[in-house]
Design a protein around this motif. Structure first.
Motif, mmCIF file in Angstrom:
data_model
loop_
_atom_site.group_PDB
_atom_site.id
_atom_site.type_symbol
_atom_site.label_atom_id
_atom_site.label_comp_id
_atom_site.label_asym_id
_atom_site.label_seq_id
_atom_site.Cartn_x
_atom_site.Cartn_y
_atom_site.Cartn_z
ATOM 1 N N ASN A 8 20.582 2.603 51.864
ATOM 2 C CA ASN A 8 21.987 2.716 52.289
ATOM 3 C C ASN A 8 22.055 3.249 53.718
ATOM 4 O O ASN A 8 22.804 2.729 54.549
ATOM 5 C CB ASN A 8 22.778 3.648 51.365
ATOM 6 C CG ASN A 8 23.093 3.023 50.026
ATOM 7 O OD1 ASN A 8 23.083 1.800 49.871
ATOM 8 N ND2 ASN A 8 23.385 3.862 49.047
ATOM 9 N N ASP A 9 21.269 4.291 53.992
ATOM 10 C CA ASP A 9 21.230 4.855 55.348
ATOM 11 C C ASP A 9 20.728 3.829 56.361
ATOM 12 O O ASP A 9 21.253 3.722 57.468
ATOM 13 C CB ASP A 9 20.348 6.105 55.394
ATOM 14 C CG ASP A 9 20.951 7.296 54.665
ATOM 15 O OD1 ASP A 9 22.168 7.272 54.359
ATOM 16 O OD2 ASP A 9 20.193 8.258 54.382
ATOM 17 N N LEU A 10 19.701 3.083 55.982
ATOM 18 C CA LEU A 10 19.146 2.060 56.865
ATOM 19 C C LEU A 10 20.190 0.993 57.176
ATOM 20 O O LEU A 10 20.359 0.588 58.338
ATOM 21 C CB LEU A 10 17.903 1.422 56.226
ATOM 22 C CG LEU A 10 17.252 0.270 56.981
ATOM 23 C CD1 LEU A 10 16.830 0.675 58.383
ATOM 24 C CD2 LEU A 10 16.064 -0.264 56.188
ATOM 25 N N ILE A 11 20.918 0.556 56.166
ATOM 26 C CA ILE A 11 21.940 -0.476 56.371
ATOM 27 C C ILE A 11 23.072 0.052 57.257
ATOM 28 O O ILE A 11 23.592 -0.673 58.104
ATOM 29 C CB ILE A 11 22.449 -0.995 55.012
ATOM 30 C CG1 ILE A 11 21.350 -1.861 54.367
ATOM 31 C CG2 ILE A 11 23.755 -1.771 55.158
ATOM 32 C CD1 ILE A 11 21.593 -2.194 52.913
ATOM 33 N N ARG A 12 23.433 1.324 57.072
ATOM 34 C CA ARG A 12 24.464 1.913 57.953
ATOM 35 C C ARG A 12 23.971 1.959 59.408
ATOM 36 O O ARG A 12 24.724 1.677 60.331
ATOM 37 C CB ARG A 12 24.842 3.314 57.471
ATOM 38 C CG ARG A 12 25.941 3.315 56.424
ATOM 39 C CD ARG A 12 26.480 4.708 56.159
ATOM 40 N NE ARG A 12 25.530 5.594 55.513
ATOM 41 C CZ ARG A 12 25.285 5.614 54.209
ATOM 42 N NH1 ARG A 12 25.923 4.791 53.406
ATOM 43 N NH2 ARG A 12 24.408 6.454 53.703
ATOM 44 N N LEU A 13 22.700 2.299 59.571
ATOM 45 C CA LEU A 13 22.116 2.385 60.910
ATOM 46 C C LEU A 13 21.927 1.007 61.538
ATOM 47 O O LEU A 13 22.157 0.822 62.726
ATOM 48 C CB LEU A 13 20.773 3.131 60.838
ATOM 49 C CG LEU A 13 20.013 3.341 62.131
ATOM 50 C CD1 LEU A 13 20.810 4.225 63.093
ATOM 51 C CD2 LEU A 13 18.644 3.978 61.833
ATOM 52 N N LYS B 264 15.682 -5.180 50.878
ATOM 53 C CA LYS B 264 15.052 -4.068 50.157
ATOM 54 C C LYS B 264 16.054 -3.410 49.211
ATOM 55 O O LYS B 264 15.713 -3.048 48.090
ATOM 56 C CB LYS B 264 14.490 -3.028 51.136
ATOM 57 C CG LYS B 264 13.258 -3.494 51.883
ATOM 58 C CD LYS B 264 12.087 -3.722 50.955
ATOM 59 C CE LYS B 264 10.813 -4.004 51.692
ATOM 60 N NZ LYS B 264 10.657 -5.400 52.089
ATOM 61 N N ARG B 265 17.301 -3.241 49.672
ATOM 62 C CA ARG B 265 18.297 -2.651 48.775
ATOM 63 C C ARG B 265 18.564 -3.587 47.601
ATOM 64 O O ARG B 265 18.742 -3.137 46.469
ATOM 65 C CB ARG B 265 19.587 -2.320 49.523
ATOM 66 C CG ARG B 265 20.509 -1.451 48.671
ATOM 67 C CD ARG B 265 21.686 -0.947 49.421
ATOM 68 N NE ARG B 265 22.683 -2.017 49.580
ATOM 69 C CZ ARG B 265 23.885 -1.820 50.068
ATOM 70 N NH1 ARG B 265 24.262 -0.609 50.492
ATOM 71 N NH2 ARG B 265 24.731 -2.820 50.184
#
Length: 188
Positions: free
Chosen positions: A86-91, A101-102
């Motif tokens: 989730n953090d990666l997608i926000r970034l 991956k999610r």
């Protein structure tokens, strides 16, 4: 064992210092070579390089999230993996492999609708993502929709013709579909 195979399919190689993910210009050449090679070893090496390029999130911070998310996922810490992706997608909202991956985490959690939404986003960003298409096939297979699963697996094979496990799945599911049609014809 299918889960381990899926997770292994979704991550190979190391991070690349070149262009990020699905935008790397080398991918077009690799996909062309993947289509034309008849050598299994060459196909595996090309696939590995595609995954390596896809897995580069484009910044040190994003790559750390990617690595931590994969480690959590592979350790069975799915809630932690989900939070990291989730953090990666926000970034990096335009990074296809983050969405993929999610989607894998959602698949492992049997949250199939959420996984399919993330697969759709992955394919918007990277239409050649044979891993996402394979995942879509696996979800539809798990949901008892073999015809839809077959179409997803066949699309993956159009992009990456060197996936013998998918050919086997398609053959088995076509037999199941034929048997269902035969039973239905007998009842009617």
């Amino acid at each position: 064992e299918c889960v381990i195979l899926l997770v292994a399919m979704l991550w190979t190689g190391t991070m690349s210092p070149a262009a990020a993910g699905q935008t790397d210009p080398r991918l077009s050449t690799l996909f062309g070579q993947l289509q034309s090679t008849t050598d299994r070893n060459a196909a595996r090496a090309l696939e590995s390089e595609v995954w390596r390029l896809w897995s580069d999130a484009g910044s040190a911070a994003a790559n750390r999230l990617m690595t931590a998310g994969i480690l959590a996922m592979n350790s069975g810490e799915l809630d932690a993996a989900l939070a990291l992706f989730n953090d990666l997608i926000r970034l990096r909202p335009d990074f296809a492999e983050g969405w993929n991956k999610r989607a894998t985490v959602f698949y492992l959690m049997t949250s199939y609708n959420a996984s399919m939404r993330d697969i759709a986003r992955t394919l918007e960003l990277e239409p050649r993502h044979f891993g996402a298409l394979s995942g879509l096939g696996m979800i539809n297979q798990a949901m008892g929709r073999p015809e839809v699963a077959i179409k997803a697996f066949e699309k993956a094979l159009e992009i990456h013709p060197h996936l013998p496990a998918l050919r086997d799945k398609i053959r088995k599911m076509k037999k199941i579909c034929a048997a269902k049609k035969f039973k239905t014809a007998l009842v009617v």
